[in-house]
Design a protein around this motif. Structure first.
Motif, PDB file in Angstrom:
ATOM      1  N   VAL A  56     -12.571   3.902-134.674  1.00 41.64           N
ATOM      2  CA  VAL A  56     -11.313   3.208-134.963  1.00 41.64           C
ATOM      3  C   VAL A  56     -11.473   1.701-134.756  1.00 41.64           C
ATOM      4  CG1 VAL A  56      -8.920   2.907-134.226  1.00 41.64           C
ATOM      5  CG2 VAL A  56      -9.871   5.212-134.436  1.00 41.64           C
ATOM      6  N   THR A  57     -12.084   1.336-133.642  1.00 41.88           N
ATOM      7  CA  THR A  57     -12.269  -0.087-133.324  1.00 41.88           C
ATOM      8  C   THR A  57     -13.098  -0.781-134.397  1.00 41.88           C
ATOM      9  OG1 THR A  57     -12.158   0.438-130.963  1.00 41.88           O
ATOM     10  CG2 THR A  57     -13.107  -1.695-131.572  1.00 41.88           C
ATOM     11  N   ALA A  58     -14.190  -0.153-134.808  1.00 35.18           N
ATOM     12  CA  ALA A  58     -15.059  -0.744-135.834  1.00 35.18           C
ATOM     13  C   ALA A  58     -14.305  -0.969-137.139  1.00 35.18           C
ATOM     14  CB  ALA A  58     -16.271   0.150-136.062  1.00 35.18           C
ATOM     15  N   GLN A  59     -13.573   0.044-137.579  1.00 35.86           N
ATOM     16  CA  GLN A  59     -12.877  -0.079-138.857  1.00 35.86           C
ATOM     17  C   GLN A  59     -11.815  -1.176-138.820  1.00 35.86           C
ATOM     18  OE1 GLN A  59     -13.734   0.940-141.582  1.00 35.86           O
ATOM     19  NE2 GLN A  59     -14.681   2.971-141.509  1.00 35.86           N
ATOM     20  N   LYS A  60     -11.158  -1.352-137.677  1.00 35.44           N
ATOM     21  CA  LYS A  60     -10.141  -2.404-137.592  1.00 35.44           C
ATOM     22  C   LYS A  60     -10.763  -3.792-137.634  1.00 35.44           C
ATOM     23  CE  LYS A  60      -6.271   0.115-135.731  1.00 35.44           C
ATOM     24  NZ  LYS A  60      -5.044   0.023-134.916  1.00 35.44           N
ATOM     25  N   LEU A  61     -12.068  -3.857-137.325  1.00 37.44           N
ATOM     26  CA  LEU A  61     -12.805  -5.122-137.447  1.00 37.44           C
ATOM     27  C   LEU A  61     -13.583  -5.182-138.757  1.00 37.44           C
ATOM     28  CD1 LEU A  61     -14.112  -5.618-133.776  1.00 37.44           C
ATOM     29  CD2 LEU A  61     -12.265  -6.849-134.934  1.00 37.44           C
ATOM     30  N   ARG A  62     -13.304  -4.214-139.636  1.00 41.33           N
ATOM     31  CA  ARG A  62     -13.915  -4.138-140.973  1.00 41.33           C
ATOM     32  C   ARG A  62     -15.431  -3.948-140.913  1.00 41.33           C
ATOM     33  NH1 ARG A  62     -10.408  -8.528-144.575  1.00 41.33           N
ATOM     34  NH2 ARG A  62      -8.360  -7.648-144.061  1.00 41.33           N
ATOM     35  N   VAL A  63     -15.862  -3.169-139.938  1.00 41.76           N
ATOM     36  CA  VAL A  63     -17.277  -2.804-139.834  1.00 41.76           C
ATOM     37  C   VAL A  63     -17.422  -1.357-140.291  1.00 41.76           C
ATOM     38  CG1 VAL A  63     -19.260  -2.536-138.303  1.00 41.76           C
ATOM     39  CG2 VAL A  63     -17.592  -4.368-137.884  1.00 41.76           C
TER      40      VAL A  63
ATOM     41  N   THR B  54     -12.076  10.718-136.623  1.00 45.70           N
ATOM     42  CA  THR B  54     -13.321  10.011-136.972  1.00 45.70           C
ATOM     43  C   THR B  54     -13.663  10.202-138.442  1.00 45.70           C
ATOM     44  OG1 THR B  54     -14.150  10.283-134.715  1.00 45.70           O
ATOM     45  CG2 THR B  54     -15.766   9.763-136.420  1.00 45.70           C
ATOM     46  N   ASP B  55     -13.617  11.437-138.917  1.00 39.76           N
ATOM     47  CA  ASP B  55     -13.995  11.688-140.308  1.00 39.76           C
ATOM     48  C   ASP B  55     -12.991  11.120-141.305  1.00 39.76           C
ATOM     49  OD1 ASP B  55     -16.423  12.838-139.755  1.00 39.76           O
ATOM     50  OD2 ASP B  55     -15.718  14.912-139.906  1.00 39.76           O
ATOM     51  N   SER B  56     -11.761  10.923-140.871  1.00 38.28           N
ATOM     52  CA  SER B  56     -10.757  10.366-141.784  1.00 38.28           C
ATOM     53  C   SER B  56     -10.991   8.882-142.052  1.00 38.28           C
ATOM     54  CB  SER B  56      -9.350  10.579-141.227  1.00 38.28           C
ATOM     55  OG  SER B  56      -9.109   9.757-140.097  1.00 38.28           O
ATOM     56  N   ILE B  57     -11.784   8.218-141.200  1.00 40.54           N
ATOM     57  CA  ILE B  57     -12.027   6.778-141.382  1.00 40.54           C
ATOM     58  C   ILE B  57     -13.513   6.448-141.481  1.00 40.54           C
ATOM     59  CG2 ILE B  57      -9.865   6.065-140.287  1.00 40.54           C
ATOM     60  CD1 ILE B  57     -11.466   5.497-137.732  1.00 40.54           C
TER      61      ILE B  57
ATOM     62  N   PRO C 222     -22.021  -9.157-133.701  1.00 39.94           N
ATOM     63  CA  PRO C 222     -21.725  -8.602-135.019  1.00 39.94           C
ATOM     64  C   PRO C 222     -22.831  -7.647-135.487  1.00 39.94           C
ATOM     65  CG  PRO C 222     -21.339 -10.967-134.988  1.00 39.94           C
ATOM     66  CD  PRO C 222     -22.032 -10.624-133.700  1.00 39.94           C
ATOM     67  N   THR C 223     -22.445  -6.686-136.306  1.00 37.16           N
ATOM     68  CA  THR C 223     -23.381  -5.670-136.772  1.00 37.16           C
ATOM     69  C   THR C 223     -23.059  -5.291-138.207  1.00 37.16           C
ATOM     70  OG1 THR C 223     -24.352  -3.525-136.210  1.00 37.16           O
ATOM     71  CG2 THR C 223     -21.974  -3.713-135.990  1.00 37.16           C
ATOM     72  N   ASP C 224     -24.016  -4.683-138.889  1.00 34.34           N
ATOM     73  CA  ASP C 224     -23.790  -4.228-140.262  1.00 34.34           C
ATOM     74  C   ASP C 224     -23.102  -2.875-140.316  1.00 34.34           C
ATOM     75  OD1 ASP C 224     -25.096  -6.449-141.539  1.00 34.34           O
ATOM     76  OD2 ASP C 224     -27.011  -5.589-140.920  1.00 34.34           O
ATOM     77  N   LEU C 225     -23.304  -2.062-139.261  1.00 30.52           N
ATOM     78  CA  LEU C 225     -22.771  -0.702-139.284  1.00 30.52           C
ATOM     79  C   LEU C 225     -22.702  -0.155-137.864  1.00 30.52           C
ATOM     80  CD1 LEU C 225     -23.462   2.109-141.777  1.00 30.52           C
ATOM     81  CD2 LEU C 225     -24.077   2.555-139.407  1.00 30.52           C
ATOM     82  N   VAL C 226     -21.639   0.583-137.564  1.00 25.63           N
ATOM     83  CA  VAL C 226     -21.522   1.295-136.289  1.00 25.63           C
ATOM     84  C   VAL C 226     -21.821   2.762-136.529  1.00 25.63           C
ATOM     85  CG1 VAL C 226     -19.920   2.076-134.501  1.00 25.63           C
ATOM     86  CG2 VAL C 226     -19.919  -0.318-135.222  1.00 25.63           C
TER      87      VAL C 226
ATOM     88  N   ARG D  65     -12.840  -2.684-124.769  1.00 20.46           N
ATOM     89  CA  ARG D  65     -14.152  -3.234-124.410  1.00 20.46           C
ATOM     90  C   ARG D  65     -15.119  -3.230-125.592  1.00 20.46           C
ATOM     91  NH1 ARG D  65     -14.449  -0.543-118.278  1.00 20.46           N
ATOM     92  NH2 ARG D  65     -12.278  -1.106-117.808  1.00 20.46           N
ATOM     93  N   PHE D  66     -14.996  -2.233-126.462  1.00 21.33           N
ATOM     94  CA  PHE D  66     -15.896  -2.205-127.620  1.00 21.33           C
ATOM     95  C   PHE D  66     -15.509  -3.285-128.632  1.00 21.33           C
ATOM     96  CE2 PHE D  66     -17.455  -0.126-131.676  1.00 21.33           C
ATOM     97  CZ  PHE D  66     -18.782  -0.456-131.447  1.00 21.33           C
ATOM     98  N   GLU D  67     -14.229  -3.588-128.739  1.00 18.38           N
ATOM     99  CA  GLU D  67     -13.814  -4.689-129.606  1.00 18.38           C
ATOM    100  C   GLU D  67     -14.473  -5.991-129.155  1.00 18.38           C
ATOM    101  OE1 GLU D  67      -9.622  -6.003-131.451  1.00 18.38           O
ATOM    102  OE2 GLU D  67      -9.769  -6.308-129.274  1.00 18.38           O
TER     103      GLU D  67
END
Length: 367
Positions: free
Chosen positions: A109-116, A141-144, A91-95, A82-84
């Protein structure tokens, strides 16, 4: 700069409230920053979530993903799916994620896979206990994460040891304390205050919810019996977490000085904490609040991700062995409890420092 802020469970709401207020203030001053607030729905009970928006002055979320219920895996999957959809549509600049709940990890995880890019508030804290779902959430979370907002030098050191560069670490303080100090004048007595005829420093507040303490009937029963026996008849106010209430059924735990109450609102609960003689808990966040309020605290855990509440504050970690309760209570009732102090930057201005840092990041990135 457009920020998407994630909230999913009760602890998150105390952490995002001052950030939301600080962004609103910065925007009103003409600074280039705005936010979209997403409630994942991880907690869906009104007492566990809804009241917080009203009491803490948080605006209604722009979207509620309604992803509560189910197993850890089911909940994680529902939030991510749902967050994807939310991020693609808006769209956003940062999560920006906070704390260590399932929503924090799933949305990062979802944000990083969308390159956010992702910013993590309360980054770097560690219990080193992989049996805790929260520890897995922190590590993932901290690893990404791209930008780390921390509450202590201990957290800074944890991140550096894991290879995070200093320029991505922002030591800002504790947003939980921003919320606590802002709302302290608004704390209000819950009904149990009059019903039990409580007096200042004349009662104990108890909270239990961790599996190690409440999932095994014998362990829970022994803990409760030791707390009751060693309380010297002092009233014990026990706001019962839904998980604990379910496991308490049939144990026959009762005493004339033990008062079970429904989960309390933020303002009511902290009214009790501020005036308590002692808080007994297995929560991490409550130990931060007792430290700032100067209230003795006993933590029924074998580890803590908030060691500054022990080394600086009023907290003592005694483990989960029921036999450890007697000497700890004896220390309290003999007047031997430490006074404690307040950790650096736990001053009520953390959110302003976070917003200043976000705007600095945006300037460097050219947003």
């Amino acid at each position: 700069m457009q920020i998407t802020i994630i909230a999913g469970a009760r602890p998150n709401f105390m952490k995002i409230a001052p950030i939301v207020h600080s962004i609103q203030k910065a925007k009103a001053e003409g600074r280039d920053i705005d936010f979209r607030l997403i409630h994942t729905g991880q907690h869906f009970d009104k007492k566990m979530s809804g009241d917080f928006f009203e009491q803490l002055g948080i605006p209604e979320p722009h979207a509620n993903l309604e992803a509560g219920g189910g197993t850890q895996a089911e909940q994680t999957g529902a939030i991510m799916v749902r967050f994807e959809q939310e991020l693609i549509a808006n769209p956003t600049d940062l999560v920006l994620v906070v704390g260590d709940v399932t929503s924090t990890m799933a949305c990062a995880v979802t944000a990083q896979k969308l390159r956010v890019p992702v910013a993590h508030v309360e980054a770097g804290i560690r219990s080193d206990d992989w049996t805790m779902p929260e520890e897995i959430n922190r590590l993932v979370t901290d690893s990404i994460t791209n930008y780390f907002f921390t509450t202590s030098e201990v957290a800074n050191d944890n991140l550096r040891k894991s290879g995070v560069e200093n320029e991505r670490i922002f030591f800002v303080g504790n947003t939980m304390i921003d919320t606590l100090l802002k709302n302290r004048p608004r704390f209000m007595a819950p009904p149990i205050w009059d019903e039990a005829q409580l007096t200042e420093k004349g009662y104990i507040v108890l909270t239990l919810h961790r599996p190690a303490n409440v999932d095994q009937e014998q362990q829970l029963k022994l803990l409760m019996e030791e707390i009751i026996v060693n309380s010297n008849g002092t009233p014990i106010i026990f706001p019962v977490h839904p998980r604990t209430a379910k496991n308490m059924q049939g144990l026959g735990i009762e005493a004339s000085n033990l008062f079970f109450v429904e989960p309390l609102s933020y303002l009511e609960f902290n009214y009790l904490v501020e005036r308590a003689k002692l808080v007994v808990t297995d929560s991490g966040g409550i130990t931060e609040e007792t430290t700032v309020l100067g209230v003795p605290c006993i933590t029924l855990r074998n580890n803590t991700e908030r060691p500054e509440t022990i080394s600086i504050g009023t907290n003592e970690l005694i483990g989960t062995d029921p036999k450890a309760i007697k000497p700890a209570f004896a220390k309290l009732f003999s007047g031997g409890w430490k006074k404690g102090g307040i950790p650096p930057l736990w001053d009520g201005h953390t959110a302003d420092r976070i917003v200043d840092s976000l705007l600095e990041i945006a300037t460097k990135k050219g947003n």
